[in-house]
Scaffold this active site. Structure first.
Site, mmCIF file in Angstrom:
data_model
loop_
_atom_site.group_PDB
_atom_site.id
_atom_site.type_symbol
_atom_site.label_atom_id
_atom_site.label_comp_id
_atom_site.label_asym_id
_atom_site.label_seq_id
_atom_site.Cartn_x
_atom_site.Cartn_y
_atom_site.Cartn_z
ATOM 1 N N LEU A 4 -3.380 19.255 -29.018
ATOM 2 C CA LEU A 4 -4.501 19.475 -28.369
ATOM 3 C C LEU A 4 -4.516 19.114 -26.820
ATOM 4 O O LEU A 4 -4.066 18.171 -26.298
ATOM 5 C CB LEU A 4 -5.872 18.784 -28.910
ATOM 6 C CG LEU A 4 -5.710 19.045 -30.417
ATOM 7 C CD1 LEU A 4 -6.879 18.364 -30.983
ATOM 8 C CD2 LEU A 4 -6.026 20.537 -30.735
ATOM 9 N N GLY A 35 -8.382 22.583 -23.113
ATOM 10 C CA GLY A 35 -9.123 23.727 -23.673
ATOM 11 C C GLY A 35 -9.561 23.512 -25.060
ATOM 12 O O GLY A 35 -10.830 24.159 -25.254
ATOM 13 N N HIS A 36 -8.951 22.765 -25.922
ATOM 14 C CA HIS A 36 -9.292 22.558 -27.352
ATOM 15 C C HIS A 36 -10.402 21.534 -27.170
ATOM 16 O O HIS A 36 -11.436 21.826 -27.644
ATOM 17 C CB HIS A 36 -8.464 21.779 -28.243
ATOM 18 C CG HIS A 36 -6.931 22.811 -28.224
ATOM 19 N ND1 HIS A 36 -5.958 22.438 -27.675
ATOM 20 C CD2 HIS A 36 -6.930 23.847 -29.269
ATOM 21 C CE1 HIS A 36 -4.926 23.352 -28.179
ATOM 22 N NE2 HIS A 36 -5.698 24.295 -29.035
ATOM 23 N N GLN A 48 -6.547 37.860 -30.000
ATOM 24 C CA GLN A 48 -6.567 37.128 -31.332
ATOM 25 C C GLN A 48 -8.129 36.948 -31.604
ATOM 26 O O GLN A 48 -8.529 37.353 -32.810
ATOM 27 C CB GLN A 48 -6.136 35.771 -31.352
ATOM 28 C CG GLN A 48 -6.681 34.790 -32.223
ATOM 29 C CD GLN A 48 -6.019 33.514 -32.235
ATOM 30 O OE1 GLN A 48 -4.766 33.192 -32.512
ATOM 31 N NE2 GLN A 48 -6.687 32.525 -31.625
ATOM 32 N N LEU A 91 -4.386 26.577 -19.732
ATOM 33 C CA LEU A 91 -3.972 25.674 -20.665
ATOM 34 C C LEU A 91 -3.403 26.042 -21.968
ATOM 35 O O LEU A 91 -3.811 27.057 -22.427
ATOM 36 C CB LEU A 91 -4.833 24.488 -20.857
ATOM 37 C CG LEU A 91 -5.447 23.962 -19.618
ATOM 38 C CD1 LEU A 91 -6.221 22.696 -19.903
ATOM 39 C CD2 LEU A 91 -4.247 23.431 -18.626
HETATM 40 O O1 PAF Z 1 -5.069 29.951 -31.571
HETATM 41 C C1 PAF Z 1 -4.742 29.286 -32.356
HETATM 42 O O2 PAF Z 1 -4.266 28.035 -32.320
HETATM 43 C C2 PAF Z 1 -4.353 29.889 -34.082
HETATM 44 O O3 PAF Z 1 -3.883 31.049 -33.705
HETATM 45 C C3 PAF Z 1 -5.243 29.528 -34.982
HETATM 46 C C4 PAF Z 1 -6.517 30.407 -34.572
HETATM 47 C C5 PAF Z 1 -5.634 28.117 -34.987
HETATM 48 C C6 PAF Z 1 -4.961 30.159 -36.113
HETATM 49 O O4 PAF Z 1 -3.675 29.398 -36.838
#
Ligand code: PAF
EC number: 6.3.2.1
Length: 283
Positions: A33, A36-37, A155, A186
């Site tokens: 992490l 950003g997370h 995504q 990041l």
């Molecule tokens: O963006 C990510 O970290 C991954 O693609 C996710 C959404 C956690 C799915 O594994």
């Protein structure tokens, strides 16, 4: 914050939070992490009462020649960051817990249209893997909302369509990309870059910004813009995987009458592939 590793423990903890009337937010991650997370988790804490994060390096979304084995696994450091960002429950399952019948016998969720082209073309099967694991995580947690970073723009479009098409009762939030001071988005994969590559990497965002300014100034020769952008990125020593201008909602190739646009890029520095994007609305 508690950490659970099984679906059974996860469901029990969620049931307790639900019993207390809490609104639940999910932040799915693959760990390692960064800020950003952390921003996603703290935003989730503003939007909901109970924040669940997941850490799972999902083998289904990696191609055979990709970095599944070397993808950084840093659970202890991640737990500290999640705690600090206000996470209440961490779900960190094993591959066996997520895919008990084995990967090859797993039902696959495939999202048409938005999964195609760009990362979908460069990484065949990638979005099937993402859609499948996100679908499973949403079914396991059954959150009121889930938050994802806008850095992974395609995504996010895949997940929004998945949720819409399968009538999943969850609200999806896309949150702004967090950047280093020099503009680099990041990403856990930035850690693969050596010093020289790291110094070159911000050219991706610089190029996106320049193209964005030209679009805002009225340029609609998309092919010329892309050629110029590619040249700028390649002059800095990167290999462009794709650079595209798309309509921001459908991800279809942009037409001159479109007002909501997104410029999406992927480029290699050595073997490391970085992505970024810039969304803009033309007045
Ligand atoms: O963006 C990510 O970290 C991954 O693609 C996710 C959404 C956690 C799915 O594994």
């Amino acid at each position: 914050m508690i950490t659970v590793k099984t679906v059974r423990e996860l469901r029990a903890a969620i049931a307790r939070a639900r019993g207390e009337g809490k609104r639940i937010a999910l932040v799915p991650t693959m760990g390692n992490l960064h800020a950003g997370h952390a921003a996603l988790v703290s935003k989730a804490g503003q939007r909901a009462d109970f924040v669940v994060a997941s850490i799972f390096v999902n083998p289904l979304q990696f191609g055979p020649s990709e970095d599944l084995d070397k993808y950084p696994r840093t659970l202890a450091a991640d737990q500290e960051k999640l705690l600090e960002a206000g996470c209440h429950l961490l779900f960190a399952p094993s591959v066996e817990e997520m895919y008990p019948d084995g990967r090859s016998d797993q039902t696959i969720v495939s999202v048409p249209g938005v999964s195609e082209g760009m990362c979908g073309a460069s990484r065949p099967g990638h979005f099937d893997g993402v859609a499948t694991v996100v679908c499973k995580l949403l079914n396991m947690v059954q959150p009121d909302m889930a938050l994802f970073g806008e850095k992974d723009f395609q995504q996010l479009a895949v997940i929004r369509k998945l949720v819409r098409d399968l009538n999943m009762p969850v609200q999806i939030f896309g949150e702004p990309t967090v950047r280093a001071e020099d503009g680099l988005a990041l990403s856990s994969r930035n850690g693969y870059l050596n010093d020289e590559q790291r110094a070159s990497a911000p050219v991706i965002q610089r190029t996106l910004k320049l193209l964005g300014e030209r679009l805002q100034a009225g340029s609609s020769d998309f092919a010329q813009l892309i050629d110029d952008g590619r040249q700028q990125i390649e002059q800095a020593g990167l290999r462009v995987d794709y650079l595209e201008i798309r309509e921001a909602n459908t991800l279809q190739p942009a037409r001159s009458e479109d007002k909501s646009l997104v410029i999406l890029a992927a480029a290699f520095l050595g073997t490391t592939r970085l992505i970024d994007n810039l969304a803009l609305h033309l007045d």
